[in-house]
Design a protein around this motif. Structure first.
Motif, PDB file in Angstrom:
ATOM      1  N   ARG A  13       0.732  -0.991   0.064  1.00  0.00           N
ATOM      2  CA  ARG A  13      -0.005   0.125  -0.044  1.00  0.00           C
ATOM      3  C   ARG A  13       0.757   1.173   0.019  1.00  0.00           C
ATOM      4  O   ARG A  13       0.444   2.534  -0.540  1.00  0.00           O
ATOM      5  N   SER A  14       1.937   0.999   0.684  1.00  0.00           N
ATOM      6  CA  SER A  14       2.711   2.311   0.676  1.00  0.00           C
ATOM      7  C   SER A  14       4.109   1.952   0.962  1.00  0.00           C
ATOM      8  O   SER A  14       4.483   0.612   1.446  1.00  0.00           O
ATOM      9  N   ASP A  17       4.760   0.371   4.278  1.00  0.00           N
ATOM     10  CA  ASP A  17       4.341  -1.250   4.263  1.00  0.00           C
ATOM     11  C   ASP A  17       5.498  -2.099   3.646  1.00  0.00           C
ATOM     12  O   ASP A  17       5.669  -3.050   4.180  1.00  0.00           O
ATOM     13  N   TRP A  57      -2.360  -4.341   0.030  1.00  0.00           N
ATOM     14  CA  TRP A  57      -1.889  -3.655  -1.103  1.00  0.00           C
ATOM     15  C   TRP A  57      -2.612  -2.976  -2.046  1.00  0.00           C
ATOM     16  O   TRP A  57      -2.284  -2.123  -2.747  1.00  0.00           O
ATOM     17  N   TRP A  58      -4.029  -3.476  -2.189  1.00  0.00           N
ATOM     18  CA  TRP A  58      -4.736  -2.954  -3.120  1.00  0.00           C
ATOM     19  C   TRP A  58      -5.411  -1.754  -2.733  1.00  0.00           C
ATOM     20  O   TRP A  58      -6.280  -1.003  -3.361  1.00  0.00           O
ATOM     21  N   ASP A  59      -5.285  -1.381  -1.492  1.00  0.00           N
ATOM     22  CA  ASP A  59      -5.888  -0.062  -0.938  1.00  0.00           C
ATOM     23  C   ASP A  59      -5.164   1.261  -0.888  1.00  0.00           C
ATOM     24  O   ASP A  59      -4.439   1.597  -0.098  1.00  0.00           O
ATOM     25  N   ARG A  60      -5.277   1.654  -2.205  1.00  0.00           N
ATOM     26  CA  ARG A  60      -4.528   2.852  -2.758  1.00  0.00           C
ATOM     27  C   ARG A  60      -5.370   3.625  -3.559  1.00  0.00           C
ATOM     28  O   ARG A  60      -6.538   3.254  -4.197  1.00  0.00           O
ATOM     29  N   GLU A  63      -5.719   2.560  -7.158  1.00  0.00           N
ATOM     30  CA  GLU A  63      -6.120   1.002  -7.043  1.00  0.00           C
ATOM     31  C   GLU A  63      -6.591   0.296  -8.669  1.00  0.00           C
ATOM     32  O   GLU A  63      -5.836  -0.674  -8.837  1.00  0.00           O
TER      33      GLU A  63
END
Length: 88
Positions: A13-14, A17, A57-60, A63
């Motif tokens: 995600r960042s 992370d 990872w998808w929480d962007r 996305e």
């Protein structure tokens, strides 16, 4: 002619992370065989890769484009060789 090593592409995600994943796995974030996929553009033109999905990872914000770039990368990989996908 030497073959390029398989690179580990970390979907996170960042950057924070990504660094968490590195600490958890004992991997140096400076390792040249490890790549933090900071955005869809990072995934363009990569050769042989191992994809690691870390946490959310998808929480962007990007996305949709990010997920599309990951799918495109995986599609390009499949005809050439097996792709290893793991989660942490």
């Amino acid at each position: 002619m030497a073959l390029n090593p398989v690179r580990t592409v970390v979907l996170a995600r960042s950057l924070a992370d990504f660094h968490t994943w590195c600490r958890q796995t004992g991997t140096s974030p400076r390792d040249r065989t490890v790549l933090y996929a900071s955005g869809p553009q990072t995934l363009r033109g990569l050769g042989q890769v191992e994809i690691v999905r870390h946490d959310a990872w998808w929480d962007r914000l990007d996305e949709a484009a990010y997920t599309e770039a990951v799918a495109s990368l995986m599609d390009r990989q499949l005809p050439q060789a097996d792709v290893t996908v793991s989660s942490s």
